[in-house]
Design a protein around this motif. Structure first.
Motif, PDB file in Angstrom:
ATOM      1  N   LEU A  62       0.863  -1.196  -0.065  1.00  0.00           N
ATOM      2  CA  LEU A  62      -0.077   0.032   0.081  1.00  0.00           C
ATOM      3  C   LEU A  62       0.891   1.293  -0.076  1.00  0.00           C
ATOM      4  CD1 LEU A  62      -2.529   1.224   0.147  1.00  0.00           C
ATOM      5  CD2 LEU A  62      -2.456   1.114   2.694  1.00  0.00           C
ATOM      6  N   ARG A  63       1.990   1.192   1.005  1.00  0.00           N
ATOM      7  CA  ARG A  63       2.809   2.466   0.929  1.00  0.00           C
ATOM      8  C   ARG A  63       3.694   2.573  -0.538  1.00  0.00           C
ATOM      9  NH1 ARG A  63       5.185   1.077   4.907  1.00  0.00           N
ATOM     10  NH2 ARG A  63       4.069   2.484   6.399  1.00  0.00           N
ATOM     11  N   ASP A  64       4.033   1.468  -1.108  1.00  0.00           N
ATOM     12  CA  ASP A  64       4.581   1.538  -2.552  1.00  0.00           C
ATOM     13  C   ASP A  64       3.728   2.195  -3.479  1.00  0.00           C
ATOM     14  OD1 ASP A  64       6.801   0.696  -1.288  1.00  0.00           O
ATOM     15  OD2 ASP A  64       6.638  -1.416  -2.111  1.00  0.00           O
ATOM     16  N   PHE A  65       2.313   1.539  -3.561  1.00  0.00           N
ATOM     17  CA  PHE A  65       1.173   2.271  -4.473  1.00  0.00           C
ATOM     18  C   PHE A  65       1.142   3.506  -4.336  1.00  0.00           C
ATOM     19  CE2 PHE A  65      -3.127   3.272  -4.813  1.00  0.00           C
ATOM     20  CZ  PHE A  65      -3.452   2.554  -6.007  1.00  0.00           C
ATOM     21  N   CYS A  66       0.955   4.092  -2.917  1.00  0.00           N
ATOM     22  CA  CYS A  66       0.892   5.607  -2.702  1.00  0.00           C
ATOM     23  C   CYS A  66       2.223   6.368  -3.092  1.00  0.00           C
ATOM     24  CB  CYS A  66       0.574   5.822  -1.253  1.00  0.00           C
ATOM     25  SG  CYS A  66      -1.271   5.193  -0.899  1.00  0.00           S
ATOM     26  N   ALA A  67       3.417   5.896  -2.703  1.00  0.00           N
ATOM     27  CA  ALA A  67       4.595   6.623  -3.119  1.00  0.00           C
ATOM     28  C   ALA A  67       4.697   6.798  -4.566  1.00  0.00           C
ATOM     29  CB  ALA A  67       5.708   5.818  -2.532  1.00  0.00           C
ATOM     30  N   GLU A  68       4.322   6.028  -5.383  1.00  0.00           N
ATOM     31  CA  GLU A  68       4.208   6.200  -6.741  1.00  0.00           C
ATOM     32  C   GLU A  68       3.462   7.221  -7.342  1.00  0.00           C
ATOM     33  OE1 GLU A  68       3.238   2.368  -8.539  1.00  0.00           O
ATOM     34  OE2 GLU A  68       4.956   1.347  -7.890  1.00  0.00           O
ATOM     35  N   ARG A  69       2.552   7.627  -6.553  1.00  0.00           N
ATOM     36  CA  ARG A  69       1.405   8.584  -6.981  1.00  0.00           C
ATOM     37  C   ARG A  69       1.523   9.867  -6.236  1.00  0.00           C
ATOM     38  NH1 ARG A  69       0.527   3.608  -7.658  1.00  0.00           N
ATOM     39  NH2 ARG A  69      -0.854   2.902  -9.204  1.00  0.00           N
TER      40      ARG A  69
ATOM     41  N   ASP B 104      -8.444  15.406   2.249  1.00  0.00           N
ATOM     42  CA  ASP B 104      -8.947  14.111   1.592  1.00  0.00           C
ATOM     43  C   ASP B 104      -9.357  14.100   0.136  1.00  0.00           C
ATOM     44  OD1 ASP B 104     -11.113  15.925   2.639  1.00  0.00           O
ATOM     45  OD2 ASP B 104     -12.672  14.240   2.150  1.00  0.00           O
ATOM     46  N   THR B 105      -9.858  15.440  -0.361  1.00  0.00           N
ATOM     47  CA  THR B 105     -10.159  15.691  -1.632  1.00  0.00           C
ATOM     48  C   THR B 105      -8.887  15.971  -2.507  1.00  0.00           C
ATOM     49  OG1 THR B 105     -12.376  16.953  -1.029  1.00  0.00           O
ATOM     50  CG2 THR B 105     -11.392  17.278  -3.134  1.00  0.00           C
ATOM     51  N   TYR B 106      -7.848  16.472  -1.642  1.00  0.00           N
ATOM     52  CA  TYR B 106      -6.439  16.640  -2.507  1.00  0.00           C
ATOM     53  C   TYR B 106      -5.716  15.467  -2.795  1.00  0.00           C
ATOM     54  CZ  TYR B 106      -1.579  18.021  -2.560  1.00  0.00           C
ATOM     55  OH  TYR B 106      -0.345  18.203  -2.933  1.00  0.00           O
ATOM     56  N   ILE B 107      -5.902  14.526  -1.837  1.00  0.00           N
ATOM     57  CA  ILE B 107      -5.129  13.206  -1.744  1.00  0.00           C
ATOM     58  C   ILE B 107      -5.897  12.219  -2.690  1.00  0.00           C
ATOM     59  CG2 ILE B 107      -4.720  11.216  -0.503  1.00  0.00           C
ATOM     60  CD1 ILE B 107      -2.828  12.931   0.212  1.00  0.00           C
ATOM     61  N   HIS B 108      -7.379  12.019  -2.706  1.00  0.00           N
ATOM     62  CA  HIS B 108      -7.880  11.320  -3.635  1.00  0.00           C
ATOM     63  C   HIS B 108      -8.050  11.956  -5.147  1.00  0.00           C
ATOM     64  CE1 HIS B 108      -9.566   9.624   0.374  1.00  0.00           C
ATOM     65  NE2 HIS B 108      -9.083   8.675  -0.244  1.00  0.00           N
ATOM     66  N   GLY B 109      -7.891  13.305  -5.155  1.00  0.00           N
ATOM     67  CA  GLY B 109      -7.856  13.794  -6.554  1.00  0.00           C
ATOM     68  C   GLY B 109      -6.392  13.208  -7.209  1.00  0.00           C
ATOM     69  N   LEU B 110      -5.169  13.093  -6.515  1.00  0.00           N
ATOM     70  CA  LEU B 110      -4.160  12.578  -6.817  1.00  0.00           C
ATOM     71  C   LEU B 110      -4.192  11.112  -7.093  1.00  0.00           C
ATOM     72  CD1 LEU B 110      -1.635  14.889  -4.804  1.00  0.00           C
ATOM     73  CD2 LEU B 110      -2.298  14.950  -7.289  1.00  0.00           C
ATOM     74  N   LEU B 111      -4.879  10.334  -6.485  1.00  0.00           N
ATOM     75  CA  LEU B 111      -5.048   8.852  -6.440  1.00  0.00           C
ATOM     76  C   LEU B 111      -6.410   8.448  -7.247  1.00  0.00           C
ATOM     77  CD1 LEU B 111      -4.056   8.296  -2.722  1.00  0.00           C
ATOM     78  CD2 LEU B 111      -2.622   7.595  -4.588  1.00  0.00           C
ATOM     79  N   THR B 112      -6.189   8.694  -8.598  1.00  0.00           N
ATOM     80  CA  THR B 112      -7.380   8.461  -9.310  1.00  0.00           C
ATOM     81  C   THR B 112      -7.614   6.855  -9.403  1.00  0.00           C
ATOM     82  OG1 THR B 112      -5.892   8.678 -11.267  1.00  0.00           O
ATOM     83  CG2 THR B 112      -6.937  10.436 -10.773  1.00  0.00           C
TER      84      THR B 112
ATOM     85  N   SER C 133      -9.264   2.880  -5.860  1.00  0.00           N
ATOM     86  CA  SER C 133     -10.011   1.555  -5.688  1.00  0.00           C
ATOM     87  C   SER C 133      -9.278   0.384  -6.016  1.00  0.00           C
ATOM     88  CB  SER C 133     -11.239   1.470  -6.479  1.00  0.00           C
ATOM     89  OG  SER C 133     -10.956   1.538  -8.047  1.00  0.00           O
ATOM     90  N   GLU C 134      -7.841   0.549  -6.567  1.00  0.00           N
ATOM     91  CA  GLU C 134      -7.209  -0.719  -6.910  1.00  0.00           C
ATOM     92  C   GLU C 134      -6.224  -0.666  -5.909  1.00  0.00           C
ATOM     93  OE1 GLU C 134      -5.785  -0.036 -10.841  1.00  0.00           O
ATOM     94  OE2 GLU C 134      -7.633   0.167 -11.897  1.00  0.00           O
ATOM     95  N   ARG C 135      -6.203   0.149  -4.910  1.00  0.00           N
ATOM     96  CA  ARG C 135      -5.069  -0.035  -3.807  1.00  0.00           C
ATOM     97  C   ARG C 135      -4.840  -1.470  -3.025  1.00  0.00           C
ATOM     98  NH1 ARG C 135      -9.432   1.989  -1.545  1.00  0.00           N
ATOM     99  NH2 ARG C 135      -9.771   1.635   0.526  1.00  0.00           N
ATOM    100  N   PRO C 136      -3.916  -1.736  -2.566  1.00  0.00           N
ATOM    101  CA  PRO C 136      -3.659  -3.200  -2.049  1.00  0.00           C
ATOM    102  C   PRO C 136      -4.276  -2.808  -0.885  1.00  0.00           C
ATOM    103  CG  PRO C 136      -1.444  -2.395  -3.058  1.00  0.00           C
ATOM    104  CD  PRO C 136      -2.483  -1.293  -3.078  1.00  0.00           C
ATOM    105  N   GLY C 137      -4.942  -3.923  -0.650  1.00  0.00           N
ATOM    106  CA  GLY C 137      -5.813  -3.760   0.920  1.00  0.00           C
ATOM    107  C   GLY C 137      -6.981  -3.113   1.043  1.00  0.00           C
ATOM    108  N   ALA C 138      -7.565  -2.958   0.090  1.00  0.00           N
ATOM    109  CA  ALA C 138      -8.797  -1.979  -0.182  1.00  0.00           C
ATOM    110  C   ALA C 138     -10.130  -2.712   0.498  1.00  0.00           C
ATOM    111  CB  ALA C 138      -9.025  -1.806  -1.313  1.00  0.00           C
ATOM    112  N   LEU C 139     -10.659  -2.196   1.449  1.00  0.00           N
ATOM    113  CA  LEU C 139     -11.900  -2.844   2.229  1.00  0.00           C
ATOM    114  C   LEU C 139     -13.223  -2.265   1.484  1.00  0.00           C
ATOM    115  CD1 LEU C 139     -11.146  -2.238   5.878  1.00  0.00           C
ATOM    116  CD2 LEU C 139     -10.757  -4.271   4.462  1.00  0.00           C
ATOM    117  N   ASP C 140     -14.023  -3.436   0.883  1.00  0.00           N
ATOM    118  CA  ASP C 140     -15.047  -2.818   0.217  1.00  0.00           C
ATOM    119  C   ASP C 140     -16.383  -3.589   0.819  1.00  0.00           C
ATOM    120  OD1 ASP C 140     -17.270  -1.928  -1.580  1.00  0.00           O
ATOM    121  OD2 ASP C 140     -16.373  -3.406  -3.250  1.00  0.00           O
ATOM    122  N   SER C 141     -17.166  -3.073   1.899  1.00  0.00           N
ATOM    123  CA  SER C 141     -18.294  -3.519   2.479  1.00  0.00           C
ATOM    124  C   SER C 141     -18.908  -2.467   3.180  1.00  0.00           C
ATOM    125  CB  SER C 141     -17.860  -4.717   3.286  1.00  0.00           C
ATOM    126  OG  SER C 141     -18.900  -5.284   4.231  1.00  0.00           O
ATOM    127  N   GLU C 142     -20.360  -2.684   3.482  1.00  0.00           N
ATOM    128  CA  GLU C 142     -20.941  -1.905   4.409  1.00  0.00           C
ATOM    129  C   GLU C 142     -20.900  -2.161   5.763  1.00  0.00           C
ATOM    130  OE1 GLU C 142     -25.044  -1.435   3.029  1.00  0.00           O
ATOM    131  OE2 GLU C 142     -24.300  -0.270   1.362  1.00  0.00           O
TER     132      GLU C 142
END
Length: 279
Positions: free
Chosen positions: A10-17, A188-196, A199-208
């Motif tokens: 996850l850290r590597d994924f974010c560091a690339e972006r 949060d908006t700033y960060i997620h604007g850079l991480l387009t 949803s493909e990040r390692p360890g993503a949680l997808d559940s209500e």
């Protein structure tokens, strides 16, 4: 999935972006959690489930609110969720039973509705979390007047959760000297604007339905505490969406339980409180 390997990915994924420095600060906001989904045969995370009977030690009294029994909503088997919770709560915590005053389901006791009108949704009296050591816990039948929901075993998929949009945890993120005023106002908006491709990040949680991690607030609100404490001093325990037989509030909502972080580390679940999101 190994938590350390997943966090590194996850850290590597974010560091690339985002670059290494900002990625490291950003990933510090991540908390390990579990997406809870209905389990197929053989997939259940130990005794983790919605509904059913409580798993209590024989000497533990059933929780009540002004003499009316609370209803069991869920059980989390923390032993089955290791090693993702190492360092989050004491080893051997065992089973966590989540109780709430049921005033809305079809089987709710009529007196529960009247009683609920005298309490705030976030009052500690209307929700309780009771721990039980796995080796001593037994299925415990509810007393009369408590609602009973059909058990739904849970599978638990581990990952890392980040703060919801309006979570005050964002205020602790240092964006560095190059961030503009708008980025600082809405990190949060700033960060997620850079991480387009977020949803493909390692360890993503997808559940209500989520155990531990961080809560989501679909109404656009933020974690609320009736005593005015700083939400950053609390840790999320369980997020529970509507479950067929059960829902929260007259129009609906999601139920959450939270606990002071220092109480969680000490294993003192008597200090857990409901922090619901109601619409």
């Amino acid at each position: 999935m190994d938590p350390n390997a997943t966090l590194t990915a996850l850290r590597d994924f974010c560091a690339e972006r985002l670059g290494a420095d900002l990625a490291d600060r950003f990933v510090r906001l991540a908390r390990p959690g579990f997406a809870l989904t209905e389990a197929e045969p053989g997939e259940a995370a130990g005794h983790s489930r919605f509904g059913g009977r409580a798993m209590l030690e024989p000497s533990t009294p059933w929780p009540t609110c002004d003499g009316l029994p609370l209803s069991l909503l869920a059980v989390l088997d923390t032993d089955a969720l290791a090693p993702w919770l190492d360092g989050v709560l004491p080893a051997g915590t065992g089973l966590l039973n989540f109780f709430s005053l049921d005033s809305d389901s079809e089987d709710a006791d009529p007196a529960a509705m009247e009683l609920s009108l005298t309490y705030d949704f976030m009052d500690p009296q209307v929700g309780r979390v009771i721990a039980a050591r796995s080796a001593h816990a037994v299925e415990t039948a509810p007393p009369a007047r408590a609602s009973v929901f059909d058990p739904v075993p849970w599978a638990a998929s581990p990952g890392f959760a980040f703060p919801d949009t309006y979570d005050p945890a964002w205020k602790t993120l240092d964006l560095g000297p190059d961030a503009d005023d708008m980025a600082r106002a809405m990190p949060d908006t700033y960060i997620h604007g850079l991480l387009t491709d977020w949803s493909e990040r390692p360890g993503a949680l997808d559940s209500e339905d989520i155990a531990f991690g961080r809560p989501e607030f679909p109404t656009g609100s933020a974690p609320m505490l009736s005593n005015g404490d700083d939400p950053n001093l609390y840790h999320h325990l369980l997020q529970l969406s509507g479950q067929g037989e059960w829902y929260l509030g007259g129009d609906g909502g999601w139920m959450h339980w939270s606990i002071p972080t220092e109480a969680l580390r000490a294993g003192d679940f008597t200090r857990a409180i409901p922090t619901p999101d109601i619409w």
